[in-house]
Design a protein around this motif. Structure first.
Motif, PDB file in Angstrom:
ATOM      1  N   VAL A 121     -42.039  25.933  -1.322  1.00  0.00           N
ATOM      2  CA  VAL A 121     -42.969  26.845  -2.131  1.00  0.00           C
ATOM      3  C   VAL A 121     -42.769  28.714  -0.626  1.00  0.00           C
ATOM      4  O   VAL A 121     -43.679  27.979  -0.030  1.00  0.00           O
ATOM      5  CB  VAL A 121     -44.244  26.690  -2.982  1.00  0.00           C
ATOM      6  CG1 VAL A 121     -44.498  27.573  -3.200  1.00  0.00           C
ATOM      7  CG2 VAL A 121     -43.915  25.439  -3.242  1.00  0.00           C
ATOM      8  N   ILE A 122     -42.281  29.034  -1.675  1.00  0.00           N
ATOM      9  CA  ILE A 122     -42.169  30.421  -0.582  1.00  0.00           C
ATOM     10  C   ILE A 122     -42.682  31.572  -1.398  1.00  0.00           C
ATOM     11  O   ILE A 122     -42.175  31.971  -2.629  1.00  0.00           O
ATOM     12  CB  ILE A 122     -40.564  30.945  -0.358  1.00  0.00           C
ATOM     13  CG1 ILE A 122     -40.147  29.186   0.505  1.00  0.00           C
ATOM     14  CG2 ILE A 122     -40.765  31.935   0.583  1.00  0.00           C
ATOM     15  CD1 ILE A 122     -38.865  29.109   1.008  1.00  0.00           C
ATOM     16  N   PRO A 123     -43.508  31.939  -1.063  1.00  0.00           N
ATOM     17  CA  PRO A 123     -44.354  33.491  -1.684  1.00  0.00           C
ATOM     18  C   PRO A 123     -42.915  34.519  -1.228  1.00  0.00           C
ATOM     19  O   PRO A 123     -43.511  34.904  -0.075  1.00  0.00           O
ATOM     20  CB  PRO A 123     -45.672  33.822  -1.018  1.00  0.00           C
ATOM     21  CG  PRO A 123     -46.252  32.271  -0.404  1.00  0.00           C
ATOM     22  CD  PRO A 123     -44.569  32.242  -0.059  1.00  0.00           C
ATOM     23  N   ILE A 124     -42.872  35.462  -2.524  1.00  0.00           N
ATOM     24  CA  ILE A 124     -42.066  37.164  -1.837  1.00  0.00           C
ATOM     25  C   ILE A 124     -42.384  37.610  -1.878  1.00  0.00           C
ATOM     26  O   ILE A 124     -43.812  37.757  -2.283  1.00  0.00           O
ATOM     27  CB  ILE A 124     -40.906  36.461  -3.068  1.00  0.00           C
ATOM     28  CG1 ILE A 124     -39.953  35.671  -3.770  1.00  0.00           C
ATOM     29  CG2 ILE A 124     -40.312  38.006  -3.097  1.00  0.00           C
ATOM     30  CD1 ILE A 124     -39.428  35.496  -4.871  1.00  0.00           C
ATOM     31  N   PRO A 125     -42.117  38.726  -0.459  1.00  0.00           N
ATOM     32  CA  PRO A 125     -43.232  39.115   0.615  1.00  0.00           C
ATOM     33  C   PRO A 125     -43.276  40.797  -0.202  1.00  0.00           C
ATOM     34  O   PRO A 125     -42.352  40.888  -1.495  1.00  0.00           O
ATOM     35  CB  PRO A 125     -42.563  39.619   1.605  1.00  0.00           C
ATOM     36  CG  PRO A 125     -41.956  38.509   2.255  1.00  0.00           C
ATOM     37  CD  PRO A 125     -41.379  37.634   0.520  1.00  0.00           C
ATOM     38  N   ASP A 126     -44.435  41.183  -0.027  1.00  0.00           N
ATOM     39  CA  ASP A 126     -45.003  42.286  -1.390  1.00  0.00           C
ATOM     40  C   ASP A 126     -44.814  42.192  -2.890  1.00  0.00           C
ATOM     41  O   ASP A 126     -44.658  42.908  -3.950  1.00  0.00           O
ATOM     42  CB  ASP A 126     -43.638  43.390  -0.568  1.00  0.00           C
ATOM     43  CG  ASP A 126     -44.069  43.572   0.756  1.00  0.00           C
ATOM     44  OD1 ASP A 126     -45.275  43.670   1.479  1.00  0.00           O
ATOM     45  OD2 ASP A 126     -43.083  44.025   1.394  1.00  0.00           O
ATOM     46  N   THR A 127     -44.857  40.563  -3.646  1.00  0.00           N
ATOM     47  CA  THR A 127     -44.812  40.681  -4.150  1.00  0.00           C
ATOM     48  C   THR A 127     -45.679  39.711  -5.092  1.00  0.00           C
ATOM     49  O   THR A 127     -46.429  38.991  -3.960  1.00  0.00           O
ATOM     50  CB  THR A 127     -43.208  39.866  -5.364  1.00  0.00           C
ATOM     51  OG1 THR A 127     -43.380  38.710  -5.031  1.00  0.00           O
ATOM     52  CG2 THR A 127     -42.514  40.723  -4.697  1.00  0.00           C
ATOM     53  N   ASN A 128     -46.694  39.534  -6.803  1.00  0.00           N
ATOM     54  CA  ASN A 128     -47.179  38.347  -6.958  1.00  0.00           C
ATOM     55  C   ASN A 128     -46.322  37.018  -7.098  1.00  0.00           C
ATOM     56  O   ASN A 128     -46.291  36.196  -7.919  1.00  0.00           O
ATOM     57  CB  ASN A 128     -47.403  38.593  -7.841  1.00  0.00           C
ATOM     58  CG  ASN A 128     -48.505  40.061  -7.491  1.00  0.00           C
ATOM     59  OD1 ASN A 128     -49.097  39.565  -5.949  1.00  0.00           O
ATOM     60  ND2 ASN A 128     -50.206  39.371  -8.317  1.00  0.00           N
TER      61      ASN A 128
END
Length: 523
Positions: A102-109
């Motif tokens: 699981v990878i959080p996309i930078p500068d987004t939710n």
């Protein structure tokens, strides 16, 4: 190190670089073909924060932290166990966790959930089921925070509603009677007042219930699917790309190996290297001489006078004049650091080149241990140095042998004595060299290797100069330094170097010029 030297090294080791490049590419290609394909399915999740956060930079940062937290929660054991149970997978949560990323996309939710599996459809099913189970468990967790309060209020509201129902029923009975007694009328008024109080209490409870539900809605993060996972695409690189990367790795390993070999290799390889090491001039650079079974083939200045090696000996002959600056050279000792470095071949071809230039030359085989010159010139070894030293009253010319080359005479070693060093170190040897010098323009003495025996150090005391033959890429730097020091300690005042069997790649410019002008002469 100059660029030309790097090019020479690459030319010397090109086969190793090519081999490791091919091996690296082949191994990588085979590994790519044999490896079981892996497929990746991807789904995207949106984390909607609870209402009420201000749309400023701090809110954005908070949202990203929430997304990172959810990225960790998606891979927790409760979610994975439920997914495995729902899909009927016989796999442990730990193994399932290894398939999920699981990878959080930078500068987004946004969160990007990837699942790797050998089955493309199963990869998509796992990805979608992980999200579905997590959304259900997250909603259940969020609702549990307000469940007790809502349940208590609902219980109170049910009780009040029951009282309202009972009171309304009693009022209905009294209202149906047209002739009420004063007591009944008083009861009716009491019930109406009580009903109003019940209804006010119910309204208050209902308002509190709705307020809690509103607070629950405002405090709950919404997790929604932006894009469902489709059957996975094959992960990794193609076999061709893997082979290219493997070839590159093999090439880099080859370069590193070549650098290590060159670093550990203590042999001298170039004119610049031997001159820097000894401080002596390099008078000749001789290429490799092709020879057959006949030792006479080594006399390239006789058998193949137009060959590049023969021309190199003529250049060597011209450069020898540098040692004769200020005082002419009449006698010279040719030696080497060790055996099989080409000193005898060098001495013989130099003698031929000098004789071809019109000089009267006497070539002396002063190697009384392993003589070879008589084999090169194909003559008898029954008389020579040993007989001349033992027969002090004889004429020196009686121990010489004429050769096929005009102006060149050979004094073979003669029968091998039991005490070579004693003979060569005697005054008879010094007198023999002086007598030979009176009959020739140049006396060249082929002596044993200087680091092997004391003979060259003894002879150099009676001669005008010394030539040290070096075998390219074989003679070690330490041996070369010791040989030079030993000759200097013996009294050699003038010394020069000859680099033998130089690879064509190291001396290519000279050979190109020679062949070019040789062809012009033939045209």
């Amino acid at each position: 190190m100059e660029l030309r030297q790097y090019i020479v090294i690459l030319r010397r080791w090109w086969w190793l670089l090519a081999l490791l490049t091919l091996v690296g590419g082949g191994v990588a290609f085979a590994a790519g073909e044999l490896q079981q394909p892996v497929y990746v399915a991807t789904t995207t999740i949106l984390i909607n924060q609870a209402p009420g956060a201000l749309p400023d930079y701090n809110a954005v940062q908070q949202g990203q932290r929430v997304a990172s937290t959810y990225a960790q929660l998606l891979q927790q054991r409760p979610v994975l166990e439920q997914v495995a149970e729902n899909l009927g997978l016989n796999i442990s949560p730990e193994a399932l966790d290894g398939m999920i990323n699981v990878i959080p996309i930078p500068d987004t939710n946004l969160l990007e959930l990837k699942v790797q599996d050998t089955d493309p459809q199963r990869a998509a099913d796992i990805a979608n089921e992980v999200v579905r189970v997590f959304i259900a468990q997250n909603l259940e967790f969020q609702e549990s925070r307000f469940a007790d309060s809502l349940q208590n209020l609902q219980s109170e509201m049910d009780k009040v509603q029951a009282e309202i129902t009972r009171t309304e029923a009693r009022l209905d009975v009294l209202d149906s009677d047209t002739t009420l007694t004063p007591a009944e009328q008083e009861e009716r008024n009491r019930l109406q007042q009580l009903l109003a109080e019940y209804r006010s209490s119910y309204a208050t409870l209902l308002d509190r219930y709705e307020q809690i539900r509103l607070a629950q809605a405002q405090a709950t993060d919404k997790v929604s699917v932006v894009e469902d996972a489709l059957p996975g695409r094959r992960a990794g690189q193609s076999s061709l790309m893997l082979s290219l990367q493997g070839a590159l790795v093999g090439l880099l390993l080859g370069v590193g190996l070549v650098v290590l070999i060159e670093y550990l290799n203590d042999t001298v390889k170039s004119k610049e290297e031997v001159e820097a090491l000894t401080g002596l001039p390099t008078l000749g650079m001789i290429g490799n001489i092709e020879r057959g079974d006949d030792p006479h083939d080594l006399l390239v200045t006789v058998t193949h006078p137009r060959a590049p090696a023969a021309e190199a000996y003529r250049v060597f002959r011209a450069n020898l004049e540098f040692l004769a600056v200020g005082e002419p050279i009449r006698s010279i000792v040719v030696t080497s650091t060790g055996p099989v470095e080409g000193k005898t071949t060098t001495a013989a071809n130099l003698a031929v080149a000098l004789a071809q230039a019109g000089k009267r030359v006497i070539l002396v085989d002063a190697d009384l241990r392993r003589p070879t010159l008589h084999k090169l010139f194909q003559c008898s070894n029954s008389m020579g140095v040993s007989t001349a030293l033992l027969q002090a009253g004889s004429e020196v010319t009686s121990h010489l042998v004429s050769t096929e080359v005009e102006n060149l005479y050979l004094m073979p070693s003669g029968p091998l004595p039991p005490n070579p060093a004693e003979l060569l170190g005697s005054q008879r040897a010094a007198e023999l060299i002086r007598r030979l010098a009176r009959h020739a323009d140049m006396v060249i003495l082929d002596s044993p290797p200087v680091l092997a025996v004391a003979d060259p150090a003894l002879l150099v005391r009676y001669c005008d100069a010394a030539l040290l033959v070096i075998l390219a890429e074989k003679t070690q730097a330490g041996a070369l330094r010791r040989a030079k020091e030993q000759l200097e300690q013996a009294g050699a005042s003038r010394m020069g170097l000859v680099l033998n069997r130089v690879p064509a790649s190291s001396n290519g410019y000279y050979y190109y010029q020679y062949h070019y002008y040789s062809r012009r002469e033939e045209d």
